[in-house]
Write a protein that holds these residues in place. Structure first.
Motif, mmCIF file in Angstrom:
data_model
loop_
_atom_site.group_PDB
_atom_site.id
_atom_site.type_symbol
_atom_site.label_atom_id
_atom_site.label_comp_id
_atom_site.label_asym_id
_atom_site.label_seq_id
_atom_site.Cartn_x
_atom_site.Cartn_y
_atom_site.Cartn_z
ATOM 1 N N ARG A 225 51.216 38.879 82.336
ATOM 2 C CA ARG A 225 50.139 38.378 81.480
ATOM 3 C C ARG A 225 50.586 37.129 80.715
ATOM 4 N N VAL A 233 41.546 37.872 81.802
ATOM 5 C CA VAL A 233 41.808 38.273 83.187
ATOM 6 C C VAL A 233 40.805 39.325 83.647
ATOM 7 N N LEU A 235 40.273 41.820 86.842
ATOM 8 C CA LEU A 235 40.965 42.396 88.001
ATOM 9 C C LEU A 235 39.954 43.039 88.932
ATOM 10 N N TYR A 320 49.112 45.445 87.558
ATOM 11 C CA TYR A 320 47.904 44.626 87.557
ATOM 12 C C TYR A 320 46.919 45.109 86.491
ATOM 13 N N ALA A 324 45.404 43.057 82.940
ATOM 14 C CA ALA A 324 43.980 42.706 82.976
ATOM 15 C C ALA A 324 43.273 43.042 81.664
ATOM 16 N N ALA A 327 38.580 45.691 84.509
ATOM 17 C CA ALA A 327 38.966 46.071 85.874
ATOM 18 C C ALA A 327 37.754 46.568 86.657
#
Length: 426
Positions: A225, A233, A235, A320, A324, A327
């Motif tokens: 990150r 972000v 995802l 991941y 994020a 998501a």
């Protein structure tokens, strides 16, 4: 019917072996241990053995808390872990490296009588534990003949799979009747399993709720990150064939209109599609970087003109999610049944899912009712909802807190499953 099934398997065997070799072009693991798939195995010291079959990576990760609980509760036993896919075997090797002295991995042979018989006589398991959806007629018939109890745990059965089983009822019903005990993920799964012919399935919940997110992955997520700078972000996790094109088309429509440019992470579900998705990005002229080209722990800053990070690694999904803000869980924009939301909830993230979640209908509906997830009707609405959440800190944080509370609330399936298996291991 089973004789006909076995005959067809015998005829298709050369093609199955060729398919292994063909898939091995992209995934070398398919060209390894081919003899095991044909019923020939390395030497094995005779000992009390618990056999767990987890077909692929997802089932292997789901089985982790159960396997560790079995090793702790039965120190005199050895554990045999079998797979059908190369990614499943690779995942198992990484997850259980610390207990490798008490765990043996192998590929399960094709479902041909003499191969299954050789397998069972070679390893002489005390108990067979099938994970989620694996019901093989000859496997179960040979276990019954050699008096190996068969259990099906973390079991799920979609309406689509039930309808398929009904069409093959002469083959599937005898196999279902021969299963000694079933632990189902949900009440709808248990109801469908009863329709299949399994008597008295017990609802224990989903063992994936008992998986502890690895601290290392959380640390890597924080490091990753940092490399994004101040960008938020989105995802798109475990995407499937047909979804990435929809997502990228929607992304290119909306990205030029944004003042604050978020970073999009796409992690295809299957590793053989990493290069295919990279090709889509190149064809569309989208600036991207592959995760595999970055340092695993100390990630250098990613250029501000990069629009997409392609998650082309295995075993890093928690990383991941940790990196994020929002998501989306894939397999749900197209009619493939979706994937579970548990990993995203475990990391306390606001979750989005599509309309097609029939493989995990109850858990998805419960997450939505708990305020942990939102359902969207397509790629455009998914991106619009994700962008709206990025702009609403309170709603996004509230959803993340509800998601983590939902994760904690549903733990305990492993202990309930262990209680079902205990009589077969006493």
């Amino acid at each position: 019917m089973r004789l006909l099934y076995s005959f067809v398997w015998g005829l298709s065997l050369p093609f199955a072996v060729f398919r292994l070799w063909w898939r091995g072009r992209r995934e070398p693991g398919y060209r390894q241990h081919i003899a095991e798939r044909l019923g020939f195995f390395p030497a094995y010291q005779t000992q009390a053995t618990i056999w767990v079959h987890a077909v692929s990576a997802g089932e292997t990760r789901a089985a982790e808390p159960l396997i560790r609980a079995l090793l702790d509760a039965y120190p005199q036993h050895h554990l045999l872990l079998t797979h059908m896919t190369a990614t499943g075997r690779e995942t198992g090797g990484k997850l259980f490296a610390d207990v490798s002295s008490r765990l043996t991995q192998a590929f399960l042979p094709y479902d041909i009588n003499w191969m299954m018989r050789r397998f069972l006589r070679h390893y002489s398991p005390q108990l067979c534990v099938l994970i989620e959806t694996e019901v093989w007629p000859n496997l179960i018939a040979q276990c019954k003949e050699l008096q190996v109890p068969v259990t099906l745990v973390n079991a799920r059965l979609s309406e689509k799979s039930l309808n398929k089983a009904r069409r093959l009822s002469a083959l599937m019903l005898p196999a279902a009747h021969a299963i000694s005990a079933v632990a189902a993920q949900s009440n709808p799964d248990a109801d469908r399993l009863r329709e299949l012919g399994i008597s008295e399935p017990q609802v224990t919940g989903n063992m994936k709720f008992d998986v502890t997110p690895p601290a290392l992955m959380a640390e890597r997520g924080i490091a990753l990150r940092r490399s994004f700078g101040e960008r938020q972000v989105i995802l798109c996790a475990s995407t499937r064939d047909g979804e990435e094109e929809l997502i990228l088309a929607a992304f290119q429509e909306q990205f030029p209109l944004l003042t604050e440019k978020p970073l999009l992470i796409i992690t295809p579900r299957h590793p053989q599609r990493f290069d295919q998705v990279a090709g889509m990005l190149e064809t569309r002229g989208i600036a991207y970087v592959r995760r595999s080209t970055l340092d695993h722990d100390t990630v250098a800053p990613i250029a501000s003109d990069v629009q997409v990070l392609l998650g082309d690694t295995m075993g890093e999904m928690y990383m991941y999610y940790a990196a994020a803000d929002v998501a989306f869980v894939g397999g749900s924009l197209v009619p493939l049944g979706g994937h579970n939301l548990i990993e995203a909830c475990a990391m306390g993230k606001a979750v989005l899912t599509g309309l097609h979640t029939f493989n995990f209908s109850e858990i998805t509906d419960q997450a939505i009712a708990a305020g942990a997830a939102l359902r969207v009707d397509g790629a455009r609405s998914m991106l619009r909802e994700a962008l709206a959440l990025l702009g609403d800190d309170k709603k996004r944080n509230d959803m993340g807190q509800h998601a983590y509370a939902f994760f904690l609330q549903h733990q305990g399936a492993t202990a309930r499953t262990m209680a079902i298996l205990a009589p077969y291991l006493s």
